[in-house]
Motif scaffolding. Structure first.
Motif, PDB file in Angstrom:
ATOM      1  N   SER A  80      15.662-105.633  31.762  1.00 23.39           N
ATOM      2  CA  SER A  80      17.199-106.364  31.719  1.00 23.39           C
ATOM      3  C   SER A  80      18.018-105.172  32.278  1.00 23.39           C
ATOM      4  O   SER A  80      19.231-105.486  32.402  1.00 23.39           O
ATOM      5  CB  SER A  80      17.432-106.807  30.549  1.00 23.39           C
TER       6      SER A  80
ATOM      7  N   ASP B 131      18.436-103.808  35.255  1.00 25.18           N
ATOM      8  CA  ASP B 131      19.141-103.950  36.594  1.00 25.18           C
ATOM      9  C   ASP B 131      20.242-104.997  36.378  1.00 25.18           C
ATOM     10  O   ASP B 131      21.451-104.543  37.021  1.00 25.18           O
ATOM     11  CB  ASP B 131      18.260-104.608  37.541  1.00 25.18           C
ATOM     12  N   THR B 132      20.219-105.851  35.550  1.00 22.25           N
ATOM     13  CA  THR B 132      21.448-106.785  35.230  1.00 22.25           C
ATOM     14  C   THR B 132      22.407-105.982  34.422  1.00 22.25           C
ATOM     15  O   THR B 132      23.830-106.168  34.683  1.00 22.25           O
ATOM     16  CB  THR B 132      20.914-108.085  34.259  1.00 22.25           C
ATOM     17  N   TRP B 133      21.941-105.264  33.538  1.00 22.68           N
ATOM     18  CA  TRP B 133      22.861-104.319  32.514  1.00 22.68           C
ATOM     19  C   TRP B 133      23.666-103.563  33.514  1.00 22.68           C
ATOM     20  O   TRP B 133      24.966-103.627  33.117  1.00 22.68           O
ATOM     21  CB  TRP B 133      22.363-103.569  31.635  1.00 22.68           C
TER      22      TRP B 133
ATOM     23  N   GLN C 168      24.915-104.019  36.463  1.00 26.86           N
ATOM     24  CA  GLN C 168      25.673-104.997  37.190  1.00 26.86           C
ATOM     25  C   GLN C 168      26.760-105.704  36.578  1.00 26.86           C
ATOM     26  O   GLN C 168      27.705-106.368  37.155  1.00 26.86           O
ATOM     27  CB  GLN C 168      24.770-105.848  37.947  1.00 26.86           C
ATOM     28  N   ARG C 169      26.632-105.885  35.221  1.00 32.01           N
ATOM     29  CA  ARG C 169      27.536-106.432  34.376  1.00 32.01           C
ATOM     30  C   ARG C 169      28.775-105.760  33.844  1.00 32.01           C
ATOM     31  O   ARG C 169      28.681-104.625  33.427  1.00 32.01           O
ATOM     32  CB  ARG C 169      26.901-107.062  33.434  1.00 32.01           C
ATOM     33  N   PRO C 170      29.941-106.381  33.894  1.00 35.12           N
ATOM     34  CA  PRO C 170      31.202-105.687  33.352  1.00 35.12           C
ATOM     35  C   PRO C 170      30.933-105.162  31.780  1.00 35.12           C
ATOM     36  O   PRO C 170      30.397-106.058  31.383  1.00 35.12           O
ATOM     37  CB  PRO C 170      32.409-106.745  33.828  1.00 35.12           C
ATOM     38  N   ASN C 171      31.612-104.157  31.605  1.00 35.40           N
ATOM     39  CA  ASN C 171      31.045-103.678  30.255  1.00 35.40           C
ATOM     40  C   ASN C 171      32.409-103.171  29.489  1.00 35.40           C
ATOM     41  O   ASN C 171      32.912-102.509  29.940  1.00 35.40           O
ATOM     42  CB  ASN C 171      30.055-102.634  30.273  1.00 35.40           C
TER      43      ASN C 171
ATOM     44  N   GLN D 250      34.534-102.309  33.441  1.00 30.46           N
ATOM     45  CA  GLN D 250      33.894-101.937  34.775  1.00 30.46           C
ATOM     46  C   GLN D 250      32.355-102.048  34.608  1.00 30.46           C
ATOM     47  O   GLN D 250      31.792-102.097  33.285  1.00 30.46           O
ATOM     48  CB  GLN D 250      34.031-100.517  35.213  1.00 30.46           C
ATOM     49  N   THR D 251      31.589-102.189  35.716  1.00 32.47           N
ATOM     50  CA  THR D 251      30.304-102.294  35.461  1.00 32.47           C
ATOM     51  C   THR D 251      29.569-100.896  35.328  1.00 32.47           C
ATOM     52  O   THR D 251      30.318 -99.793  35.972  1.00 32.47           O
ATOM     53  CB  THR D 251      29.536-102.815  36.639  1.00 32.47           C
TER      54      THR D 251
ATOM     55  N   ASP E  52      29.884 -99.038  38.791  1.00 30.36           N
ATOM     56  CA  ASP E  52      31.074 -98.754  39.149  1.00 30.36           C
ATOM     57  C   ASP E  52      31.390 -97.479  38.565  1.00 30.36           C
ATOM     58  O   ASP E  52      32.146 -96.564  39.196  1.00 30.36           O
ATOM     59  CB  ASP E  52      32.278 -99.758  38.396  1.00 30.36           C
TER      60      ASP E  52
END
Length: 71
Positions: free
Chosen positions: A29, A31-33, A35-38, A44-45, A48
């Motif tokens: 998981s 790669d998904t983490w 790319q997700r806004p946090n 920001q991801t 970012d």
């Protein structure tokens, strides 16, 4: 530092952070983490955050996880 050096450093940091996070998160998981806004990073991801040169924020989060503090 030229553009190629900057990209290499970002990739190096990404790989280091990813390796450390694999101790806490399901490696599948990650790669998904990334790319997700946090909310921990102001929406920001994590990618970012790394790209903006603030990878220290991710290392601080990892230190808190290692210390057993809630995220």
């Amino acid at each position: 530092m030229n553009d190629l050096d900057v990209i290499r450093e970002m990739l190096r940091q990404l790989l280091l952070v990813r390796a450390r996070l694999a101790d806490f998160l399901n490696p599948e998981s990650l790669d998904t983490w990334f790319q997700r806004p946090n909310g921990a990073f102001g929406g920001q991801t994590p990618l970012d955050v790394i790209a903006s040169g603030r990878v220290g924020l991710l290392w601080e989060m990892i230190e808190r996880l290692e210390a057993g503090e809630p995220s």
